[in-house]
Design a protein around this motif. Structure first.
Motif, short mmCIF file in Angstrom:
data_model
loop_
_atom_site.label_atom_id
_atom_site.label_comp_id
_atom_site.label_asym_id
_atom_site.label_seq_id
_atom_site.Cartn_x
_atom_site.Cartn_y
_atom_site.Cartn_z
N GLU A 1 64.34 47.75 48.07
CA GLU A 1 63.70 46.75 47.22
C GLU A 1 62.53 47.36 46.46
N ASP A 2 61.74 48.21 47.13
CA ASP A 2 60.62 48.86 46.47
C ASP A 2 61.11 49.80 45.36
N PHE A 3 62.23 50.46 45.59
CA PHE A 3 62.78 51.38 44.59
C PHE A 3 63.17 50.62 43.33
N ILE A 4 63.81 49.47 43.53
CA ILE A 4 64.22 48.65 42.38
C ILE A 4 63.01 48.14 41.62
N ALA A 5 62.01 47.67 42.37
CA ALA A 5 60.81 47.13 41.73
C ALA A 5 60.06 48.22 40.98
N LYS A 6 60.07 49.40 41.48
CA LYS A 6 59.32 50.49 40.88
C LYS A 6 60.01 51.03 39.64
N HIS A 7 61.35 51.16 39.68
CA HIS A 7 62.05 51.83 38.58
C HIS A 7 62.77 50.87 37.63
N GLY A 8 63.30 49.77 38.15
CA GLY A 8 63.91 48.74 37.31
C GLY A 8 64.67 49.27 36.12
N ASP A 9 64.28 48.80 34.92
CA ASP A 9 64.98 49.16 33.70
C ASP A 9 64.84 50.63 33.33
N ALA A 10 63.90 51.35 33.98
CA ALA A 10 63.73 52.75 33.64
C ALA A 10 64.89 53.60 34.13
#
Length: 920
Positions: free
Chosen positions: A819-828
């Protein structure tokens, strides 16, 4: 032997007789004034002998006699006038004249039969008689204490009983067997010493004499290196005891703190020398402690909380010279090697003789080593080499008195060493179990340790010192404990300066100085000032209970573990650690996390079976923290190679770890780019300690939390190091129940219920601390109400559970990581599956996403590439990651028998992981 005739003959040569036994006196008229050699007599005058009549007296002690025979009996401590007459006749060379017949009143007097030599009681009490021994006194009732006098083989000879009748003084009554019946009367003279069996069992050990049996038993614990004995009736009748078992022994005397005690010490010392003791030293009570009460003895010292370590540090012994040493006049010295030469260790030729007051030169084997505990004619006390060179005798001083009392080795027949006993520069006798490995090379490390302990060594004689130690093969064997804690199958608990339990064991280390387990104050003071303030304060109670739990780990077969107190600054966390540290030592027992992993391994090994207390986790290296927690919890250090390429022995330990900090384990590790794993969080449990007043719930009458904290810290600096050893002492003798069953009973309580194996392990750690606290309470150590420790552990366990959240810790960590990985990188690093090549350019793509459902309630599904998902869950096994996502329902779509889904994106099919995070 005609005693009166001997006295008449001696009086004819009174001047020679008196000078022989009292050489340091002087004649004034008909009186010879001298110092009394049987006591500490600083100035001549109170002790005098009439040269014309032979009558003598000591006005200071009221000792007196009417002739020179009684004078010799007094000075040499002989049992009978007949023995003194024979001694006097031998010196004067008049034996034949006095033992042949002589006419008296015209009749031939028959030869007097020689007096029999004094004999101790022969024959032990038979078993049949022991079975009928009276259990009570007809007047005083049952005894409050009883001591058994035994022979060399340990067989009972007699009993001494103490009674404490109401309204009157204590009473002592001997109980003896006369061959047909029991009687309450003293045995025939000379009476046996108390402790003959212990004397026989340790023929090389020094002997410690006390006035009474109770004092001797207490002294045995305070001076474990010596054999504690007593004479019957104490100061009242030392001359009625048989002192011959002290022949060839080194004697120390611990008198009661009063005038009769001082006189007893001097008389006993003289009697011991007369029986053949090689040296006598008397405890200097004035230097031991100020303002001791009258009658204070070893039993009072034990009751006052004295320990063996404290006594060894404070005790000073005054050498009591033998009153029987020969002197040769007072005309100065001639031909004697100077003290300077002797003390320098340089070889000196044997002195040709002296004409002044000189100490005798004891006989020695040449060539060879000898240890002289007192100054002799050779020079100062110490270890000497007595050799022969060019047909001349060479005497070389090496170092202070140094004895090798025993050979040591570990339970695995390794770690061989020597148990050294030596007198330091302050005059105190000390002991150190020295590893033989220190003799490698030049032995420089060994000499450094001895010098630090107060041994004086001649720099030019270090090779002789090495040779002496290598040549020692004493008969006594001692178990070498190279780690603190349990040894000898759990019968003995070893601390650096204290052995608890039964067994000839010593702590052995290359470094003789160990200050971790220090003591100060008293157990009563600790109970009143620290333990009492834990009541109603569960975090304090938990800290003390955890510190006490170390000795239980081996008993219940558990590995190391511990608790990490988490809270804001200045809430009282360090105070809780100080309270826990006071169980085993002083302020130095609390260390910080600011250390290397190797350093912390060494500290944990040095504190085996006790407690490791580390303050402020923010000072730890966050990159090494996880590995350190694993190592401490597993109780095993790193495997390392030796210089030769072989494997060194691995350090091992069992400790309860008590830690504190403003951040949790996980938060600290994240700073170093690490993520806390379940195993690490299970070994060191985060406990939030935000209570009503900082860490406290009950101010115990103080104005605020700061005042309570200051009071506890002050008390921990005054009273410490008592409760841990006291707990072990009771634990050794406690046979009231199986400890594992008691632990299981506590852990089965509803408050310790667990929903996973990790929670079960944590519950076990809290239950172990609770067991330690409850046992200490039942032993009378803490003074806490029953269940106080259990309630504190239950509360802390629930706080830990609430803090960590529900579910398996590692599963939760994996979900948080994704979840932290998704929140951190998202659209990037993700783009929509329909974006195509015309969409935004993605560098280091981790996958794609798609939205499912209606616009307002759509759920986004992330299609991770295998590499992207591995990166998101760095630090976890990939199969474990997929299992956690699957078990949590985060895998939104999959192919049959797989956790991935073959998906066509941008014209290319690939296996992707469809992950849909869910709100819990």
């Amino acid at each position: 032997m005609d005693i009166k005739a001997t006295a008449r003959e001696a009086l004819k040569r009174s001047d020679a007789v008196i000078r022989r036994w009292l050489p340091s006196g002087e004649r004034q008229g008909a009186e010879w004034l001298a110092r009394n050699p049987t006591r500490t007599d600083d100035n001549p005058g109170s002790f005098s002998v009439n040269v014309e009549t032979g009558a003598w007296s000591d006005f200071a002690t009221d000792d007196k006699g009417g002739d020179l025979v009684s004078l010799v009996r007094y000075l040499e401590g002989l049992d009978t006038q007949g023995a003194a007459a024979r001694r006097l006749a031998d010196v004067l060379g008049i034996t034949d004249t006095l033992t042949t017949g002589a006419r008296v009143n015209g009749h031939q007097r028959p030869k007097a039969a020689p007096e029999p030599e004094a004999k101790a009681i022969t024959g032990p009490i038979p078993e049949s008689a022991l079975a009928s021994r009276p259990k009570s006194h007809p007047k005083h009732g049952k005894p409050t204490a009883e001591w058994c006098y035994r022979d060399r083989e340990g067989r009972p000879l007699l009993f001494v009983c103490r009674f404490d009748p109401r309204g009157s003084r204590k009473q002592f009554s001997p109980l003896t067997w006369d061959g047909s019946r029991w009687q309450r009367k003293a045995p025939p003279e000379p009476r046996p010493l108390y402790g003959l069996d212990r004397l026989a069992a340790r023929p090389e050990a020094p002997v410690l004499l006390c006035e009474g049996e109770k004092a001797a038993d207490a002294a045995a614990a305070l001076v474990p290196d010596a054999i504690a004995i007593a004479s019957m009736n104490g100061a009242q009748s030392p001359k009625k005891s048989d002192w011959r078992p002290l022949a060839g022994r080194r004697l120390m005397v611990w008198p009661d703190h009063d005038q009769p005690g001082a006189q007893y010490a001097r008389t006993a010392a003289t009697l011991a020398y007369g029986a053949g003791a090689v040296s006598v030293a008397i405890l200097d009570l004035k230097a031991l402690a100020p303002d001791l009460p009258d009658g204070w003895d070893a039993a009072d010292a034990a009751a006052d909380g004295w320990t063996a370590e404290r006594f060894a540090d404070a005790a000073q012994w005054l050498d009591f010279p033998s009153p029987f040493e020969k002197t040769e006049g007072t005309e100065g010295t001639k031909g004697t090697a100077s003290n300077g030469a002797a003390s320098s260790g340089s070889p000196t030729k044997k002195a040709k003789g002296t004409e002044g007051t000189a100490r005798p030169k004891p006989e020695v084997d040449r060539p060879g080593f000898a240890v002289h505990d007192q100054r002799t004619g050779y020079g100062p006390a110490g270890l000497w080499w007595h050799g022969i060179k060019d047909e001349e005798e060479i005497d070389q001083w090496i170092c202070s008195p140094l004895h090798a009392d025993a050979m040591t080795c570990s339970e695995t027949d390794t770690e061989h060493g020597l148990l050294l006993r030596f007198r330091n520069a302050a005059g105190r006798w000390r002991e150190w179990s020295m590893p033989m490995a220190l003799l490698k090379g030049s032995g420089e490390e060994l000499r450094g340790e001895l010098l630090a302990l107060g041994v004086r060594i001649d720099p030019a004689s270090h090779r002789l010192l090495n040779a002496y130690l290598m040549s020692r093969y004493p008969e006594r064997r001692v178990l070498a404990a190279t780690a603190t804690g349990w040894h000898a199958s759990g019968a003995v608990f070893v601390l650096p300066h204290r052995i608890i339990g039964t067994g000839d064991v010593r702590f052995q280390s290359e470094h003789a100085q160990h200050d971790e387990f220090t003591t100060a104050g008293t157990l009563d003071g600790w109970r009143a000032e620290i333990a009492a303030r834990c009541i109603g304060n569960p975090m304090l109670t938990l800290a003390v209970s955890a510190a006490l739990a170390g000795p239980l780990l081996a008993k219940v077969h558990r590995t190391s573990g511990g608790f990490h107190l988490v809270g804001d600054s200045s809430t009282g966390k360090s105070t809780a650690l100080a309270a826990g540290a006071s169980v085993w030592g002083g302020g130095g027992f609390v260390r910080t996390w600011r250390a290397t992993s190797n350093g912390l391994e060494g500290i944990a090994a040095a504190l085996n079976d006790t407690a490791l207390i580390l303050d402020e986790i923010s000072e730890a290296d966050p990159r090494e923290l996880g590995a350190v927690i694993y190592a401490i919890g597993n109780g095993t250090g790193k495997s390392r190679a030796s210089r030769s390429g072989g494997a060194r022995s691995v350090r091992r330990w069992r400790v309860m770890l008590l830690s504190s900090g403003e951040r949790t384990i996980g938060a600290t590790m994240i700073e170093g780019g690490k993520r806390a794993k379940a195993g690490q969080e299970a070994r060191l449990l985060d406990i939030p300690c935000s209570r009503r007043y900082g860490l406290f719930d009950d101010l115990r009458g103080m104005a605020n939390g700061r005042a309570l904290s200051d009071a506890i810290r002050t008390a921990a600096a005054v009273n410490y190091g008592h409760s841990g050893p006291a707990f072990v002492e009771r634990l050794i003798t406690d046979d009231s129940g199986d400890l594992s069953e008691l632990l299981a009973a506590i852990q089965s309580r509803d408050a310790f219920a667990s929903g996973s194996s990790l929670e079960g392990r944590a519950a076990g750690a809290f239950a172990l601390a609770a067991l330690a606290g409850e046992l200490a309470t039942s032993y009378g150590i803490t003074g806490w109400p029953e269940d106080e420790a259990i309630k504190a552990a239950e509360l802390a366990y629930q706080a830990w559970r609430e803090h960590r959240g529900k579910g398996h810790t590692e599963t939760r960590q994996i979900l948080e990581a994704v979840e932290d990985f998704i929140a951190k990188h998202g659209d990037a690093r993700f783009s929509h599956v329909l974006a195509g090549e015309s969409g935004p350019m993605i560098r280091d793509r981790a996958g794609w996403y798609r939205d499912e459902g209606e616009a307002e309630s759509s759920n986004r599904v992330y299609l991770f590439t295998p590499g992207g998902l591995r990166e998101a869950a760095t630090g976890f096994d990939f199969k474990r990651v997929l299992g956690a996502l699957d078990a949590s329902g985060w895998i939104a779509e999959r192919d049959e028998s797989r956790r991935s889904k073959k998906t066509k994106i941008q014209g290319r099919s690939q296996n992707l992981y469809a992950i849909a995070p869910r709100d819990e």
